[in-house]
Design a protein around this motif. Structure first.
Motif, short mmCIF file in Angstrom:
data_model
loop_
_atom_site.label_atom_id
_atom_site.label_comp_id
_atom_site.label_asym_id
_atom_site.label_seq_id
_atom_site.Cartn_x
_atom_site.Cartn_y
_atom_site.Cartn_z
N GLU A 60 -61.58 29.69 -45.46
CA GLU A 60 -62.69 30.60 -45.21
C GLU A 60 -63.93 30.09 -45.93
O GLU A 60 -63.92 29.92 -47.15
N VAL A 96 -67.60 30.60 -47.17
CA VAL A 96 -68.55 31.66 -47.48
C VAL A 96 -69.69 31.05 -48.29
O VAL A 96 -69.45 30.34 -49.27
N GLU A 138 -79.57 43.55 -36.50
CA GLU A 138 -78.63 42.44 -36.58
C GLU A 138 -79.17 41.43 -37.60
O GLU A 138 -80.30 40.97 -37.48
N PRO A 182 -78.52 33.92 -36.25
CA PRO A 182 -77.75 35.13 -36.59
C PRO A 182 -76.62 34.78 -37.56
O PRO A 182 -76.01 33.71 -37.47
N VAL A 183 -76.35 35.66 -38.50
CA VAL A 183 -75.32 35.43 -39.51
C VAL A 183 -74.45 36.66 -39.68
O VAL A 183 -74.84 37.77 -39.29
N GLU A 184 -73.28 36.44 -40.24
CA GLU A 184 -72.39 37.53 -40.64
C GLU A 184 -72.47 37.67 -42.15
O GLU A 184 -72.20 36.71 -42.87
N VAL A 185 -72.87 38.82 -42.62
CA VAL A 185 -73.05 39.01 -44.05
C VAL A 185 -71.84 39.70 -44.64
O VAL A 185 -71.10 40.43 -43.97
N GLY A 186 -71.64 39.42 -45.94
CA GLY A 186 -70.54 40.02 -46.67
C GLY A 186 -71.05 40.90 -47.79
O GLY A 186 -71.99 41.68 -47.61
N VAL A 201 -72.73 35.12 -47.06
CA VAL A 201 -72.87 34.85 -45.62
C VAL A 201 -71.58 34.18 -45.18
O VAL A 201 -71.28 33.05 -45.55
N ALA A 202 -70.79 34.90 -44.36
CA ALA A 202 -69.46 34.42 -43.97
C ALA A 202 -69.48 33.65 -42.66
O ALA A 202 -68.49 32.98 -42.33
N GLY A 203 -70.53 33.73 -41.89
CA GLY A 203 -70.56 33.03 -40.61
C GLY A 203 -71.96 32.82 -40.12
O GLY A 203 -72.89 33.57 -40.44
N GLY A 204 -72.13 31.73 -39.34
CA GLY A 204 -73.42 31.44 -38.75
C GLY A 204 -74.11 30.21 -39.32
O GLY A 204 -74.97 29.63 -38.67
#
Length: 200
Positions: A110, A112, A127, A144-148, A157-160
């Motif tokens: 994973e 991050v 978003e 765009p990103v996936e935040v944690g 930031v876990a994705g993007g």
């Protein structure tokens, strides 16, 4: 000289073996697989130290202990290594070193990233996204990103994002897609006033 009970009066140091302490962020600790009995720690995550005065020399580190409680102020975990003292130059307590660890064998896969919270903004639909610098043209692009989790002034930031991408961390509210940007200089020097410039 008079001393009080339990007052330290002598400090002894053994410089033959040195301790190297590193503060490791929570997201890195969480991304490490638990150790088993089939592989020593030195083989799982080779770690070494270098010193600025001798950057071409690497000193292998041996893991001694990992704190199981995060520091209240920094939310990091203290990891302690040991190493033999260098024989060709002096290292005293309190000096700094650069520690490098190869975590490729212990990573859970994973990925991050941790960014300043000011780097992440949101669109009209709430978003989250960041501005990434396209260094070939020095323009910005919305990603765009996936935040944690939010920890202090940092956010996960876990994705993007991909390793090596340059992310804008200040002034994100003034940017637009494709806008030209430039990097701030590493060192800023004050410009002298006109009356301070010596006349020739």
């Amino acid at each position: 000289e008079e001393v009080q009970a339990k007052q330290p009066v002598l400090a002894m140091q053994d410089n033959n073996s040195l301790q190297v302490k590193v503060d490791v962020p929570e997201n890195i600790i969480r991304g490490i697989k638990p150790s088993g009995n089939d592989q020593p720690n030195a083989e799982r995550a080779p770690t070494w130290a270098t010193f600025d005065s001798h950057p071409d020399q690497r000193f292998d580190l041996t893991l001694r202990e990992v704190s199981t409680r995060a520091d209240r102020a920094t939310q990091t975990f203290e990891v302690t290594y040991t190493m033999p003292a260098p024989t060709d130059f002096l290292v005293f307590p309190g000096m700094t070193a650069t520690v490098t660890a190869d975590l490729s064998r212990v990573s859970v896969g994973e990925r991050v990233f941790t960014l300043p919270a000011t780097a992440v903004t949101a669109d009209a639909q709430l978003e989250p996204f960041v501005w990434v610098v396209e260094e070939s043209a020095m323009t910005v692009a919305k990603v765009p990103v996936e935040v944690g989790r939010l920890s202090g002034s940092s956010i996960e930031v876990a994705g993007g994002l991909e390793p090596g991408q340059r992310v804008v961390v200040a002034g994100v509210g003034y940017l637009a897609e494709g806008m030209k940007v430039r990097l701030l200089p590493q060192r800023e020097q004050a410009q002298p006033r006109a009356d301070e410039v010596p006349s020739s």
